[in-house]
Motif scaffolding. Structure first.
Motif, PDB file in Angstrom:
ATOM      1  N   ARG A  62      72.351  57.056   1.847  1.00  0.00           N
ATOM      2  CA  ARG A  62      71.916  57.209   0.448  1.00  0.00           C
ATOM      3  C   ARG A  62      71.560  58.645   0.132  1.00  0.00           C
ATOM      4  NH1 ARG A  62      68.126  51.895  -0.525  1.00  0.00           N
ATOM      5  NH2 ARG A  62      69.801  50.391  -0.198  1.00  0.00           N
ATOM      6  N   ASP A  63      71.016  59.351   1.114  1.00  0.00           N
ATOM      7  CA  ASP A  63      70.700  60.763   0.902  1.00  0.00           C
ATOM      8  C   ASP A  63      71.968  61.584   0.688  1.00  0.00           C
ATOM      9  OD1 ASP A  63      67.744  60.783   1.366  1.00  0.00           O
ATOM     10  OD2 ASP A  63      68.374  60.043   3.334  1.00  0.00           O
ATOM     11  N   PHE A  64      73.033  61.265   1.397  1.00  0.00           N
ATOM     12  CA  PHE A  64      74.287  61.996   1.241  1.00  0.00           C
ATOM     13  C   PHE A  64      74.949  61.683  -0.099  1.00  0.00           C
ATOM     14  CE2 PHE A  64      78.876  62.363   1.416  1.00  0.00           C
ATOM     15  CZ  PHE A  64      79.002  63.699   1.744  1.00  0.00           C
ATOM     16  N   VAL A  65      74.950  60.427  -0.485  1.00  0.00           N
ATOM     17  CA  VAL A  65      75.662  59.994  -1.695  1.00  0.00           C
ATOM     18  C   VAL A  65      74.975  60.487  -2.965  1.00  0.00           C
ATOM     19  CG1 VAL A  65      76.385  57.970  -3.023  1.00  0.00           C
ATOM     20  CG2 VAL A  65      76.728  58.029  -0.550  1.00  0.00           C
ATOM     21  N   GLY A  66      73.661  60.515  -2.970  1.00  0.00           N
ATOM     22  CA  GLY A  66      72.950  61.004  -4.138  1.00  0.00           C
ATOM     23  C   GLY A  66      72.950  60.031  -5.305  1.00  0.00           C
ATOM     24  N   GLN A  67      72.750  60.588  -6.504  1.00  0.00           N
ATOM     25  CA  GLN A  67      72.621  59.790  -7.716  1.00  0.00           C
ATOM     26  C   GLN A  67      73.988  59.295  -8.197  1.00  0.00           C
ATOM     27  OE1 GLN A  67      69.722  58.876  -9.378  1.00  0.00           O
ATOM     28  NE2 GLN A  67      71.142  57.595 -10.498  1.00  0.00           N
TER      29      GLN A  67
END
Length: 174
Positions: free
Chosen positions: A163-168
């Motif tokens: 989730r941190d890599f994918v972002g908003q």
């Protein structure tokens, strides 16, 4: 329904750069919490023959905003500028790219379609049209460098996940 060159590139660059900014914040906090010298992470490599985190972050900016600038100029070359050497510098590189991308209009990026772009590295040259340069060269390089930055930090123990890599995410409106 047509899909513009702007829609295929700029929002994705912005999404992933925003995520990268968040990952860098977490990495800096991790250094503080663990008593790690930030220079250790800024200079960290995934493996000895790969370039360090500072290079990966810089290249994310180069292959996003820098690629659009190269397409406008008709020529793109690897950056030979010095690498950022602190988290503040890394975050500034990302913020500058984000700000530049935010200033681009769909019409401005769309006007690049069909324009010639030459990649030049020393004597090596590759000829593209702008949309193929952005989609087959820039965007894959952008993802390579952002995921490598993420992987370096993850391998060093920074508590980040997918989730941190994918972002908003850009969800359906209305």
């Amino acid at each position: 329904m047509s899909f513009s060159l702007y829609a295929a590139t700029v929002p994705t660059y912005r999404q992933i750069l925003g995520a990268l900014a968040g990952v860098l914040d977490k990495a800096e906090a991790f250094c503080t919490e663990q008593g790690i010298d930030p220079a250790e992470l800024v200079g960290a490599r995934l493996i000895d023959d790969m370039l360090p985190l500072a290079f990966q972050v810089k290249q994310a900016a180069v292959h996003s905003l820098g690629a659009i600038a190269g397409a406008k100029q008709g020529q793109f070359s690897p950056s030979r500028d010095a690498l950022p050497d602190s988290f503040a510098d890394l975050k500034a590189v990302v913020a500058e790219a984000q700000a530049g991308l935010e200033s681009l209009s769909p019409a401005e990026v769309g006007a690049l379609e069909g324009r010639d772009v030459t990649f030049i590295a020393g004597d090596f040259r590759l000829e593209f049209v702008a949309e193929e340069f952005l989609m087959t060269f820039s965007l894959p390089n952008f993802y390579f460098h952002t995921v490598t930055a993420y992987d370096i930090l993850r391998a060093k123990g920074v508590p980040i996940g997918k989730r941190d890599f994918v972002g908003q995410l850009r969800l359906k409106q209305g």
